[in-house]
Design an enzyme around this catalytic site. Structure first.
Site, PDB file in Angstrom:
ATOM      1  N   SER A 139       0.807  -1.215   0.000  1.00 51.50           N
ATOM      2  CA  SER A 139       0.000   0.000   0.000  1.00 51.50           C
ATOM      3  C   SER A 139       0.845   1.271   0.000  1.00 51.50           C
ATOM      4  O   SER A 139       1.908   1.335   0.622  1.00 51.50           O
ATOM      5  CB  SER A 139      -0.903   0.010   1.234  1.00 51.50           C
ATOM      6  OG  SER A 139      -1.603   1.233   1.355  1.00 51.50           O
ATOM      7  N   TYR A 163      -1.592   5.402  -4.790  1.00 51.58           N
ATOM      8  CA  TYR A 163      -2.510   6.532  -4.682  1.00 51.58           C
ATOM      9  C   TYR A 163      -1.872   7.693  -5.435  1.00 51.58           C
ATOM     10  O   TYR A 163      -0.732   8.074  -5.156  1.00 51.58           O
ATOM     11  CB  TYR A 163      -2.734   6.922  -3.221  1.00 51.58           C
ATOM     12  CG  TYR A 163      -3.680   6.020  -2.462  1.00 51.58           C
ATOM     13  CD1 TYR A 163      -4.959   5.771  -2.946  1.00 51.58           C
ATOM     14  CD2 TYR A 163      -3.312   5.433  -1.253  1.00 51.58           C
ATOM     15  CE1 TYR A 163      -5.836   4.955  -2.255  1.00 51.58           C
ATOM     16  CE2 TYR A 163      -4.180   4.616  -0.552  1.00 51.58           C
ATOM     17  CZ  TYR A 163      -5.449   4.382  -1.056  1.00 51.58           C
ATOM     18  OH  TYR A 163      -6.318   3.587  -0.370  1.00 51.58           O
ATOM     19  N   THR A 189      -5.225   3.031  -7.660  1.00 54.21           N
ATOM     20  CA  THR A 189      -6.549   3.101  -7.047  1.00 54.21           C
ATOM     21  C   THR A 189      -7.267   4.354  -7.536  1.00 54.21           C
ATOM     22  O   THR A 189      -6.793   5.472  -7.348  1.00 54.21           O
ATOM     23  CB  THR A 189      -6.443   3.107  -5.519  1.00 54.21           C
ATOM     24  OG1 THR A 189      -5.919   1.839  -5.090  1.00 54.21           O
ATOM     25  CG2 THR A 189      -7.801   3.308  -4.875  1.00 54.21           C
ATOM     26  N   LYS A 271      -7.755  -0.075  -9.965  1.00 54.85           N
ATOM     27  CA  LYS A 271      -8.596  -0.633  -8.907  1.00 54.85           C
ATOM     28  C   LYS A 271      -9.689   0.369  -8.532  1.00 54.85           C
ATOM     29  O   LYS A 271      -9.423   1.565  -8.399  1.00 54.85           O
ATOM     30  CB  LYS A 271      -7.734  -0.943  -7.681  1.00 54.85           C
ATOM     31  CG  LYS A 271      -8.455  -1.592  -6.514  1.00 54.85           C
ATOM     32  CD  LYS A 271      -7.441  -1.936  -5.421  1.00 54.85           C
ATOM     33  CE  LYS A 271      -8.071  -2.646  -4.254  1.00 54.85           C
ATOM     34  NZ  LYS A 271      -8.941  -1.750  -3.455  1.00 54.85           N
ATOM     35  N   HIS A 295     -13.869  -0.522  -2.706  1.00 58.72           N
ATOM     36  CA  HIS A 295     -12.985  -0.184  -1.579  1.00 58.72           C
ATOM     37  C   HIS A 295     -13.528  -0.759  -0.273  1.00 58.72           C
ATOM     38  O   HIS A 295     -13.403  -0.158   0.797  1.00 58.72           O
ATOM     39  CB  HIS A 295     -12.805   1.335  -1.470  1.00 58.72           C
ATOM     40  CG  HIS A 295     -11.436   1.756  -1.010  1.00 58.72           C
ATOM     41  ND1 HIS A 295     -10.378   1.905  -1.869  1.00 58.72           N
ATOM     42  CD2 HIS A 295     -10.945   2.046   0.221  1.00 58.72           C
ATOM     43  CE1 HIS A 295      -9.298   2.282  -1.195  1.00 58.72           C
ATOM     44  NE2 HIS A 295      -9.612   2.360   0.082  1.00 58.72           N
ATOM     45  N   ILE A 329     -14.985 -10.326   0.272  1.00 60.58           N
ATOM     46  CA  ILE A 329     -14.451 -11.696   0.296  1.00 60.58           C
ATOM     47  C   ILE A 329     -14.181 -12.099   1.743  1.00 60.58           C
ATOM     48  O   ILE A 329     -13.411 -11.451   2.453  1.00 60.58           O
ATOM     49  CB  ILE A 329     -13.146 -11.800  -0.517  1.00 60.58           C
ATOM     50  CG1 ILE A 329     -13.395 -11.469  -1.992  1.00 60.58           C
ATOM     51  CG2 ILE A 329     -12.516 -13.179  -0.346  1.00 60.58           C
ATOM     52  CD1 ILE A 329     -14.193 -12.503  -2.739  1.00 60.58           C
ATOM     53  N   ARG A 350      -9.865  -7.191   4.807  1.00 62.95           N
ATOM     54  CA  ARG A 350     -10.052  -7.147   6.259  1.00 62.95           C
ATOM     55  C   ARG A 350      -9.721  -8.449   6.986  1.00 62.95           C
ATOM     56  O   ARG A 350      -9.141  -8.391   8.077  1.00 62.95           O
ATOM     57  CB  ARG A 350     -11.480  -6.723   6.585  1.00 62.95           C
ATOM     58  CG  ARG A 350     -11.766  -5.235   6.339  1.00 62.95           C
ATOM     59  CD  ARG A 350     -13.174  -4.899   6.776  1.00 62.95           C
ATOM     60  NE  ARG A 350     -13.519  -3.503   6.589  1.00 62.95           N
ATOM     61  CZ  ARG A 350     -14.139  -3.016   5.504  1.00 62.95           C
ATOM     62  NH1 ARG A 350     -14.459  -3.843   4.520  1.00 62.95           N
ATOM     63  NH2 ARG A 350     -14.433  -1.734   5.425  1.00 62.95           N
TER      64      ARG A 350
END
Length: 399
Positions: A139, A163, A189, A271, A295, A329, A350
């Site tokens: 990330s 980003y 993203t 994404k 997201h 998911i 998550r």
């Protein structure tokens, strides 16, 4: 024609993948750890060990969180159609995505501010991904620099999530660093050009970036540092404020994607795509694939479920495009359903962060192993042999 990520049968040697039965034997035999087995239990255990601000940052969504619920409801609407007596003792879970191989049809999604979940943050996740061989998407909002993450992963596969900040020199530096750090693709993203309305975070006044958390890609970047009058080490909150000011970029337009395409030799994916026409524009811009995602429900309240959008996007792009999917998911059946509806692979978010909160690297490894085992067992019990051969004949909409 073979869909990207769905290799011809002779492209890899035949492989028996007994992880489902092996994991069952380990658990029933008492040789496994005492970590949770159910996604909801992982979340409950994470809530018990985290302070309210960090937990809600991880678990929460935009507005009334209806998009989060829609993601889960969509998986409930689609039902699997098992076929009996298929002779599928041997099964293959492997996928290859733009030259990146994974032993199971999922990657670890890019999740920012992993220091909110555990002190070892990105490094624990990197080591867990490397141990399992599952690719990690690093990330931009990481708590550890991409170089340190790459060092922890060694030769294990990784991509970089970008980003697009409002300083193009910083963006170009991120891309160059990602190439040098061994990332095999760049994931741009599109859906977070500004943070959404997240009541849980607003209620707890929790924005980690202004505290200097989740900004390691920025503070380790020479171009970003050149924009500061005081070093991040001497003024972490000042660096956080500068990062937040640089983050918003709602002026970005489709024609800007050509600039990014010119900056890297790596494959590019976008994404946050939820519309067929947007997916086509991504490919027209020279990108190699799209990731259908809302997201995880963190940006737009009331948005379409990612699984429903996947159907639209795959129908629009046909079999030849690379299409991944995330948002919602949780279980092996979710993965199988997404693959049957046209995803080449999915991204897990998550659940692995909850594993990190509960058990650090070992917790992430257990989440990966459990999900892989559940995918294998589900594939076995519906009568399928290969995740790459799943199609809509394996699935139906609930009446």
């Amino acid at each position: 024609m073979v869909r990207p990520g769905r290799l011809p049968a002779n492209a890899m040697p035949e492989m028996s993948f007994p992880i489902g039965a092996a994991t069952l034997a380990e658990i029933y035999g008492g040789g496994a750890d005492d970590f949770p087995l159910d996604p909801d239990e992982w979340e409950a255990r994470a809530k018990a060990v985290l302070a309210p601000g960090p937990f809600d940052y991880i678990a929460g969504g935009a507005g009334g969180e209806s998009t989060m619920r829609a993601n889960r409801d969509a998986f409930a609407r689609w039902r699997l159609r098992p076929a009996m007596l298929a002779g599928n003792q041997q099964r293959d879970l492997r996928v290859s995505l733009l030259g990146t191989a994974s032993p199971a049809p999922f990657l670890l999604a890019p999740v920012g501010v992993l220091s909110a979940a555990h002190a070892e943050s990105d490094l624990a996740v990197a080591r867990a991904a490397a141990a399992a061989g599952v690719p990690l998407v690093v990330s931009t909002a990481a708590s550890t620099s991409m170089e340190r993450t790459a060092e922890a992963m060694g030769a294990a596969p990784r991509w970089y999530q970008l980003y697009w900040a409002n300083d193009r020199d910083v963006v170009a530096s991120f891309v160059q660093r990602a190439e040098a750090a061994g990332c095999a693709a760049i994931v741009l993203t599109l859906d977070t050009l500004q943070l959404g309305w997240r009541p849980r975070d607003l209620r707890t006044r929790y924005l980690p970036f202004i505290l200097g958390e989740g900004i390691a890609q920025f503070t380790s970047d020479p171009v970003f540092r050149s924009r500061l009058s005081v070093s991040p080490e001497d003024d972490p909150r000042g660096a956080g404020a500068a990062m937040v000011a640089m983050f918003s970029n709602l002026g970005l337009r489709w024609e800007d994607l050509a600039w990014l395409r010119e900056r890297t030799r790596l494959p590019l994916l976008a994404k946050g795509v939820l519309r067929a026409e947007d997916a086509r524009r991504v490919l027209d811009a020279g990108f190699q694939g799209v990731i259908v995602s809302n997201h995880g429900g963190r940006q737009v309240d009331g948005a379409v479920a990612a699984l429903d959008a996947l159907v639209e996007v795959r129908d629009a792009l046909g079999d030849v495009a690379l299409v991944l999917m995330d948002s919602g998911i949780r279980r092996g059946a979710d993965v199988i359903k997404a693959l049957a509806l046209g995803a080449n692979a999915v991204l897990l978010g998550r659940p692995y962060v909850y594993g990190l909160a509960v058990g650090g690297q070992a917790g992430v490894e257990r989440v990966i192993r459990n999900l892989t085992a559940e995918i294998d067992l589900t594939l076995a019990l519906i009568g399928a042999h290969d995740v790459k051969a799943l199609d809509r004949s394996w699935i139906t909409l609930r009446p």
